[in-house]
Design an enzyme around this catalytic site. Structure first.
Site, PDB file in Angstrom:
ATOM      1  N   SER A 407       0.815  -1.209   0.000  1.00  0.00           N
ATOM      2  CA  SER A 407       0.000   0.000   0.000  1.00  0.00           C
ATOM      3  C   SER A 407       0.858   1.272   0.000  1.00  0.00           C
ATOM      4  O   SER A 407       1.579   1.533  -0.962  1.00  0.00           O
ATOM      5  CB  SER A 407      -0.965  -0.042   1.190  1.00  0.00           C
ATOM      6  OG  SER A 407      -1.955   0.940   1.068  1.00  0.00           O
ATOM      7  N   LYS A 432      -0.550  -4.077  -3.529  1.00  0.00           N
ATOM      8  CA  LYS A 432      -1.863  -3.500  -3.218  1.00  0.00           C
ATOM      9  C   LYS A 432      -1.930  -2.123  -3.860  1.00  0.00           C
ATOM     10  O   LYS A 432      -1.412  -1.148  -3.330  1.00  0.00           O
ATOM     11  CB  LYS A 432      -2.091  -3.399  -1.715  1.00  0.00           C
ATOM     12  CG  LYS A 432      -3.454  -2.832  -1.329  1.00  0.00           C
ATOM     13  CD  LYS A 432      -3.638  -2.828   0.179  1.00  0.00           C
ATOM     14  CE  LYS A 432      -5.019  -2.285   0.564  1.00  0.00           C
ATOM     15  NZ  LYS A 432      -5.109  -0.824   0.341  1.00  0.00           N
TER      16      LYS A 432
END
Length: 518
Positions: A407, A432
Site C-alpha cells: 500500500s 496493493k
C-alpha cells in the site's frame, strides 16, 4: 484523511420506496432519520485530489459530476406506487453542485432498536458506495436492488450482530476485500491502534485477496507474537478456538486485542510449512504495545580506500499520522551528525495513511515531481505532484522492500524509484494498488471504501503485481570477494549482518564511486 465531499441531511426530496413485490403493505410505524455532516477535513497539500488509506473519521467520498436522477430512473419510477407502512425515510443529500436534489429511501422499521440503528447505517453505507466505489458496475450487479434485498433480509432480525452480518454480506458482493464495514467497537480499537498505543499481541494482519485467508504481514518488534516465533507470511487460522473462515482483518484484530495481562490462544500455519507439522497453537499474553513508526541508527562503514563513512539506517514500520514528522526529525538529526548516505527500510511495512507516504516522499525529493497517479471510477487518471518541494537531504539513498511492503509503502517506494532518487533492494512487494477512504458513520461504525486505483509515477501497475526491486538481496551475493562484504568487525551487530543491508551498502558505495568519478 482528506475530505472530498460529504453531507447527509434532509432537504427537498424525491421519495422512492422499496418495491411492492418485495414487501407487503403493513401498518408498521414510519421512521424518519436525519444525518448531519460527519466530516471535518482539511485542504489537500498536494496538486490533485489525494485519496488515502487507513485514516481518521474525516475521510469520505468524491462525488462525480453526473445527474443523479438520470442514473436512477427506475428508482424515481417507484414513486406513487402506493406502498404504505414503510419506514420513511432517509434522505441523502451531498453538499456538491453535482447533486441539486436528494432522494428519500423508505424502509420497514424494525421493532428492535439495535437493528433499526443498523438499518440506517446500511442506507448510509449504500449511498457512500454508490457514489464513490471504484467500480461503477458494482461488480456487475444492480446496486439499488441490492439495497432493497438487504433491507428485506434485515427486517425480521433481532440482534445487532445479525444485522451487521447482512451489511457485510451486501458489501461482500462487490468482490473487493478492502471495501468493508467495522462495528463501533472495532473502529474505536482501530483508532486506538492508529494513535500508536494498543493492548494486544503485536500482529499486523491482512486478508490475502486471492485466497481470502488471514495472513501475518509483520510483528511488532519484541511483542508477544514476535517472541512466540510468529513470522510474516504465517496464516492465522483460529483465535481462542474460533475458526476465522470469512472473518475480515479488523474483526480478527479486535479478537486479538484485550486487557493487558490476559491470554489469547491462536492457531497458525507456517507460511512455508506443509502438512500437519506446519500447524501450531500458541498462547500469547496481551501487553500494552507502543507503535512507534520510526527506529533508526547510524552504521559506521569503512570504504575500500580506508575512509570511514556513516550510513543512516531508518526503519519505518507504518504510515501513521506522525510518520512524516518523525522521519524528518530523524533525518535532520542524522544530517547534523555527519551522515553521508541512507538506507530506508520499508520491509514488512503494511502501509497506512497515503498522505503520510506522500509527505515522507517529499523529505527526499525536490521540485514538482509526480508522486503517484490515481485512477478514478470513470478511468480518469490524475497525477498527484509536489509543489515546489525541497528535500531535507540529497545524500545517496537505498530503499529496502519485501513481500510485506504494501500500500503506502509501495507508493513511497515507487515515487522514490521512478523519480531516480533511490535504488530498490530486496524482494518483490505485496501488490496493493488500491486506495480506501475511511468514514465514521452516524452510529460510530466505520466504512472502508476502495475509491481509486493507483499507478507509480512511471505508470507501472502495482495491484496484485507488486514492485520488483533493482537488486535482489540473495545469499549468492554474500559470496562476493569485494571488501564491502569482508570488512566486518568481530562485534558487528545483527543489523550490520543483515544480508539486504550489506547489499544496500554495496549499492551506496557504487553511487558514491560514480559521484566521485563524475
Amino acid at each position: 484523511m482528506e475530505t472530498f465531499c460529504s453531507n447527509f441531511d434532509l432537504g427537498s426530496s424525491i421519495p422512492f420506496s422499496i418495491s411492492k413485490s418485495l414487501i407487503n403493505p403493513t401498518s408498521k410505524p414510519l421512521f424518519s432519520c436525519r444525518f448531519s455532516s460527519i466530516n471535518h477535513g482539511k485542504t489537500p497539500r498536494f496538486r490533485g485530489v489525494v485519496p488515502q488509506a487507513l485514516g481518521r473519521k474525516e475521510a469520505i467520498a468524491q462525488f462525480k459530476k453526473k445527474d443523479f436522477l438520470e442514473e436512477n430512473e427506475n428508482l424515481v419510477k417507484w414513486v406513487g406506487k402506493g406502498v404504505t407502512g414503510l419506514a420513511a425515510a432517509l434522505s441523502l443529500l451531498c453538499n456538491s453542485p453535482a447533486l441539486a436534489e436528494s432522494l428519500t429511501v423508505a424502509f420497514p422499521v424494525s421493532h428492535t432498536p439495535e437493528v433499526n440503528t443498523v438499518q440506517r447505517t446500511l442506507v448510509e453505507a449504500w449511498g457512500l458506495i454508490r457514489e464513490t466505489f471504484v467500480d461503477p458496475t458494482f461488480n456487475h450487479q444492480d446496486w439499488d436492488l441490492k439495497l432493497q434485498q438487504t433491507m428485506v433480509e434485515m427486517f425480521p432480525l433481532r440482534s445487532e450482530d445479525a444485522a451487521y452480518s447482512k451489511v457485510r454480506g451486501m458489501l461482500s458482493t462487490l468482490g473487493d476485500p478492502y471495501t468493508r464495514i467495522i462495528s463501533p467497537k472495532e473502529y474505536q480499537s482501530f483508532r486506538i491502534g492508529s494513535d500508536g498505543n494498543l493492548q494486544g499481541v503485536g500482529l499486523f494482519i491482512s486478508v490475502e485477496p486471492n485466497t481470502g485467508h488471514l495472513v501475518v504481514l509483520s510483528c511488532v518488534e519484541n511483542s508477544p507474537a514476535a517472541r512466540a516465533g510468529i513470522h510474516d507470511g504465517d496464516e492465522l487460522l483460529e483465535i481462542n478456538g474460533e475458526r476465522l473462515d470469512g472473518v475480515d482483518s479488523e474483526t480478527a484484530a479486535q479478537k486479538l486485542r484485550g486487557r493487558a495481562g490476559t491470554i489469547v490462544t491462536v492457531k497458525v500455519h507456517k507460511g512455508n510449512g506443509a502438512g500437519v507439522s506446519g500447524y501450531r497453537e500458541v498462547k500469547l499474553p496481551r501487553e500494552v504495545i507502543k507503535l512507534s513508526p520510526i527506529s533508526s541508527t547510524i552504521i559506521p562503514h569503512k570504504m575500500p580506500d580506508g575512509r570511514l563513512l556513516k550510513t543512516g539506517y531508518v526503519k519505518l514500520s507504518n504510515f501513521s499520522q506522525s510518520a512524516a514528522m518523525d522521519m524528518e526529525n530523524t533525518i535532520e538529526e542524522m544530517e547534523n551528525q555527519g551522515v553521508q548516505s541512507y538506507i530506508l527500510d520499508l520491509r514488512n511495512n503494511p502501509g497506512g495513511l497515503v498522505t503520510a507516504g506522500l509527505d515522507v516522499a517529499q523529505i527526499w525529493l525536490d521540485g514538482d515531481e509526480t508522486l503517484v497517479n490515481t485512477i478514478d471510477r470513470d478511468g480518469n487518471m490524475a497525477p498527484i505532484s509536489m509543489v515546489n518541494g525541497h528535500a531535507v537531504t540529497r545524500d545517496p539513498l537505498v530503499v529496502l522492500v519485501n513481500e510485506g511492503s504494501a500500500s503506502a509503502s509501495e507508493i513511497l517506494a515507487g515515487a522514490l524509484h521512478d523519480n531516480g532518487r533511490a535504488i530498490l533492494v530486496g524482494h518483490k512487494t505485496f501488490g496493493k494498488g488500491k486506495i480506501q477512504s475511511v468514514t465514521q458513520l452516524h452510529d460510530g461504525s466505520a466504512l472502508f471504501v476502495t475509491v481509486a486505483k493507483y499507478l507509480s509515477p512511471a505508470l507501472h501497475d502495482i495491484d496484485q503485481v507488486g514492485i520488483t526491486p533493482d537488486v535482489q538481496c540473495t545469499v549468492d551475493m554474500l559470496n562476493s570477494p569485494k571488501d564491502i562484504f569482508k570488512d566486518r568487525s568481530a562485534s558487528a551487530s545483527s543489523l550490520e549482518a543483515d544480508s539486504c543491508i550489506i547489499v544496500a551498502e554495496h549499492e551506496l558505495d557504487n553511487q558514491k564511486s560514480k559521484g566521485s568519478a563524475s
